[in-house]
Write a protein that holds these residues in place. Structure first.
Motif: not given
Lengths: 311, 267, 358
Positions: A47-53, A186-191, A201-210
């Motif tokens: 949630f913190k990183a992508s705003g997704v629950f 944190r930036a990604v989580a915001d917007d 790099p949105l996609r890379t970030i998401w892969i890292i977070v998940w």
């Protein structure tokens, strides 16, 4: 009259008359709370990183240890199995990003939430087809012995869980606050779109977070799985994480710990001291009611930020 | 001075009076001791640089923000702060800077929702539909259709407003505000993001509403051409304070206003 | 070519507001009604009625209820199962205490009880929004089921802990209990669905539906135009719970015959939520399509593979079901967040142009 006494007086009298037992209940409650926190941590990360629950966190808490046990049953040694499972979770993160998240960029929160519900069922079904749906015993070598400490009955396993949780939280806190990647998260989580437009790099970030969340799920799953067997009901623990998140806030890592502790402790105390009055099983709903009451007084949760609406 | 302005000043009937309003958020003071009044049937413009407190002022008027100090007197009733529902029932309607339409609904439904306060039939009749509920629905549909005709948006009646161009959305929002048959209409940058043709259309609508329906209008606007042409009186805000209050001629020659906002003498 | 609006001009607002503005649509619906009322009960065998069609009708009703709350008013609820349970248990208590009251009246009273409970758990909705509100409904879900489990009064202290629908009649026809025929129970479910479905459709096209959608889309703006958020939200909870309550009552009395609280657990809540996601949020037709999809897929999965020579164990088929549902939900949300109902609309639009491509 008797009812009033039984609800408002007797339990407190019980508590004070046997303080050692009370301490035991509290400590065991706290330790259970740590286990809830571990699960909640996974939610907070995503949630913190992508705003997704990520409703599928529960399925991940099941899927990870299921894979681990499956591997161990095939004769793979523990350490290697752990490494392979971690790799599997990373692969899973990669697949989730590719087939799901990528197509839902900038959709409303509720849409993403529902997608994770779908993902939840997908993972549950897949995990159980792959590794079977019997209850599985899990043992990664953490000592599981009861011992006494100052008259209170404790268990080495629970202590180990607390230590592991503490280490995990410390690592994650450093990661989020001190590193460049943490800031990007944190930036990604915001917007999403704003983050994309500054080159994150949105996609890379998401892969890292998940992936990180998946590994946290693995740890949580190992803890819960050792304690009560690796089985389908692990996914229900995820539902319990909701009250934890409400108390601790959806984006606060220390908050997840505090929230978990409060819920764990509250549940145990309620069950032991008030449970017998009502025939037991108060644990089923206590956490949710507590969260509800908190929300009525603080709609943003205990640690959440005050939402100021702008028109 | 125009004939109309003379008439208004002569009559001097005030519909809204703001006295000594102060508003702050945490440490930020948005409005400082501002007082002014709006006379019935006039068009009042509120101008000033960004962050001057203009939108906050409108929000105070319709009860969305609550000032720490000061009173609002509307139609003779004094109150410390307004509530949105109260404002709505008392005949105050508004449009918003960032269009606040119901994106999931069509143009027609959005404007119909503006009639919410006037529709009374209860749940039971609504479920059955045929009978009182249908009668009421059709009555209000007729009224709304007149608004749709007036604003020339017949062709987009059934289109979900989320799909409309920005300029059209603003027009629909005006329609929704008009549906409530307001006595006081608050418009927050109604011309923002429009080209000159659209601005002319919108200006015509605003003038028609004011002249034909007698609605008092308070608007925030940045386009000085529009402001000078449309308004009977102008209020200038700067850093939360009122620095001028008068007719367009008076304001455009006011030194302080020129310094703070206009920049050059506007011809 | 066949399906077009050419020549059909609406000459009054009344005809413009009609539920089925196109003549072709009206013929289609008439056909559906004829099939549903006059043909199905005589063609379908008992197994189909009992195992597939009746639950489909009942779940459609529950799905409509949830859709009004979540799809139309935007209030996420995970407590559908609990509200259905309230309807079921209320029916049980009322009819066992007053066996002579017409079952129709009992159903309505049960629906009202569910509405009351729903309103109670909806009270936090003024202060709490979004996911947080879902927690309030979860609290309802777990608490209510726990209550029905622990407090013997709710199941008349029956030692088995379950409630059983006693034989009851409605206007002289046996509706519940072992002697009620599937055909009768089918008609009862169908009539409730049609009447309440129409009522829901009427609600949605009128003032109340608009105020719900306004609250869903932007509740601040709604408040400013005079819609009262608390009243509107509570009304949504009340009506939605009424529908779920009646569905719950039918669940026991017209379908299962008896059940324990497990029949209304959190998984039922999720099932109904899936129905409205896949079917289409905010659409009555969608609720029905979604319910059809979710009731039919398990049957399909159990019966189809053996038909093509690939027997699947029940365990496996259950997990396959989960995978397919999960994948479909994700698929729908990516491709068509508006669900099956929207797909149906797209088909109709293509039909209007057929045989021309555009």
């Amino acid at each position: 009259m008797e009812m009033l006494y039984a609800i408002f007086a007797a339990p407190f009298i019980d508590m004070f008359s046997d303080p050692v037992f009370f301490a035991e209940v509290v400590i065991n409650g706290l330790l259970t709370g740590i286990m809830y926190s571990l699960v909640a941590l996974g939610f907070v990360l995503i949630f913190k990183a992508s705003g997704v629950f990520n409703f599928a966190q529960g399925a991940m808490v099941l899927f990870a240890p299921l894979t681990l046990v499956g591997l161990m049953e095939q004769g793979v040694p523990v350490i290697l199995a752990l490494i392979i499972t971690a790799a599997v979770m990373v692969l899973l993160a990669f697949l989730i990003e590719k087939f799901m998240l990528r197509h839902l960029i900038n959709q409303e929160g509720i849409v993403l939430f529902m997608a994770t519900i779908g993902l939840n069922f997908l993972l549950e079904g897949a995990g159980q087809i792959a590794w079977g749906s019997n209850v599985k015993k899990l043992d990664v070598g953490i000592p599981d012995q009861s011992f006494e400490w100052g008259g209170i009955l404790l268990n080495t396993f629970d202590i180990a869980a607390a230590v592991i949780a503490a280490i995990l939280v410390a690592v994650l806190a450093v990661f989020f606050n001190k590193t460049r990647i943490g800031r990007a998260l944190r930036a990604v989580a915001d917007d999403h779109q704003a983050a994309l437009s500054v080159g994150i790099p949105l996609r890379t970030i998401w892969i890292i977070v998940w992936s990180v969340s998946g590994i946290v799920a693995l740890v949580a799953g190992i803890m819960w799985g050792t304690k009560s067997g690796v089985q389908f009901s692990l996914t229900l623990i995820a539902l319990k994480a909701l009250p934890v998140l409400i108390l601790g806030g959806f984006t606060s890592i220390p908050g997840a710990i505090v929230g978990g502790l409060i819920i764990g402790m509250g549940e145990k105390i309620a069950e032991i001291y008030w449970g017998p009055l009502f025939g037991g099983a108060i644990e089923n709903w206590f956490a949710y009611m507590l969260a509800l009451v908190v929300l009525l007084f603080r709609p943003q949760g205990l640690f959440g930020e005050r939402i100021i609406e702008r028109v | 001075m125009s004939a109309k302005a003379k008439k208004i000043n002569g009559r001097a009937e005030t519909i809204l009076s703001i006295e000594d309003i102060s508003l702050s958020f945490g440490g930020v003071q948005a409005i400082r001791n501002v007082s002014f009044n709006i006379k019935k049937r006039e068009i009042l413009a509120i101008i000033g640089p960004n962050g001057a407190g203009k939108t906050s002022m409108l929000n105070v008027i319709n009860g969305f923000y609550h000032p720490q100090k000061g009173t609002i007197t509307y139609k003779g009733e004094k109150c410390h702060d307004m509530r949105p529902h109260l404002a709505a029932t008392q005949g105050i309607a508004r449009t918003f800077q960032n269009v606040a339409l119901f994106k999931g609904m069509s143009t027609l439904d959005n404007i119909m929702s503006g009639r919410a306060l006037k529709m009374k039939q209860n749940v039971f009749w609504q479920m059955i539909y045929y009978g009182p509920a249908q009668k009421e629905e059709l009555e209000h549909r007729e009224f709304v259709e007149r608004i749709i005709d007036f604003l020339e948006i017949q062709h987009i009646r059934r289109i979900p407003v989320g799909k409309l161009a920005y300029g059209l959305q603003k027009r629909v929002e005006l329609g929704r505000a008009l549906a409530a048959e307001p006595d006081l209409l608050l418009l927050d940058e109604p011309m923002a993001g429009m080209n000159s043709e659209e601005k002319e259309d919108m200006s015509r609508f605003v003038l028609d509403v004011n002249e034909e329906l007698g609605t008092t209008i308070a608007l925030i606007e940045h386009d000085m051409g529009v402001v000078m042409d449309l308004s009977d009186r102008i209020i200038v805000l700067n850093y939360g304070q009122k620095i001028a209050d008068g007719t367009p001629d008076q304001v455009r020659n006011n030194a302080e206003v020129i310094d703070a906002y206009l920049g050059v003498k506007y011809d | 070519m066949l399906y077009r609006e050419t020549g059909q001009f609406k000459t009054s607002y009344a005809s413009d507001q009609a539920i089925f503005p196109l003549v072709q649509d009206r013929w289609f619906i008439a056909l559906v009604f004829v099939i549903a009322f006059a043909m199905v009960p005589f063609i379908a065998n008992e197994y189909w009625l009992q195992a597939i069609i009746i639950p489909f009708l009942i779940f459609s009703l529950a799905a409509i209820g949830l859709n009004l709350l979540t799809g139309c008013a935007g209030l996420l609820s995970l407590g559908t199962g609990a509200f259905m349970a309230v309807g079921a248990y209320a029916t049980y208590k009322i009819t066992t205490a007053f066996p002579d009251i017409n079952l129709l009246v009992v159903f309505i009273m049960a629906g009202l009880s569910a509405a009351a409970v729903g309103t109670l758990f909806g009270l936090p909705s003024l202060r709490i929004k979004g996911f947080y509100l879902a927690v309030a409904t979860l609290a309802a879900q777990f608490f209510i089921l726990w209550l029905f489990n622990k407090v013997g009064w709710f199941y008349n202290n029956n030692p088995s802990g379950s409630i059983t629908a006693p034989p009851r009649t409605m206007f002289g026809i046996m509706i519940s209990g072992p002697e009620a025929t599937p055909m009768v129970r089918y008609y009862v479910s169908l009539i409730f669905l049609v009447v309440m479905g129409l009522a829901a459709k009427n609600l949605m096209r009128g003032r109340i539906g608009r105020s719900w959608m306004a609250i869903r889309d932007m509740d601040i703006a709604a408040e400013i135009i005079g819609i009262e958020p608390l009243k509107t939200k509570l009304l949504a909870f009340a009506i939605s719970s009424f529908y779920c309550g009646v569905a719950g009552a039918l669940f026991i009395f017209a379908w299962l015959g008896s059940a324990e609280t497990e029949a209304f657990d959190i998984f039922v809540s999720f099932q109904v939520l899936f129905m409205i996601i896949i079917g289409g949020l905010g659409s009555i037709l969608g609720s029905i399509l979604g319910a059809a999809f979710i009731t039919l897929t398990p049957i399909f999965l159990t019966n189809f593979p053996p038909m093509i020579g690939l027997p699947i164990a029940t365990d496996l088929s259950k997990h396959l079901e989960e995978i397919i549902f999960g994948a479909l939900i994700v698929f729908f949300l990516i491709v068509e967040p508006l669900g099956l109902a929207r797909l149906w609309q797209i088909i109709k639009e293509k039909l209007r142009l057929w045989p021309y491509p555009y």
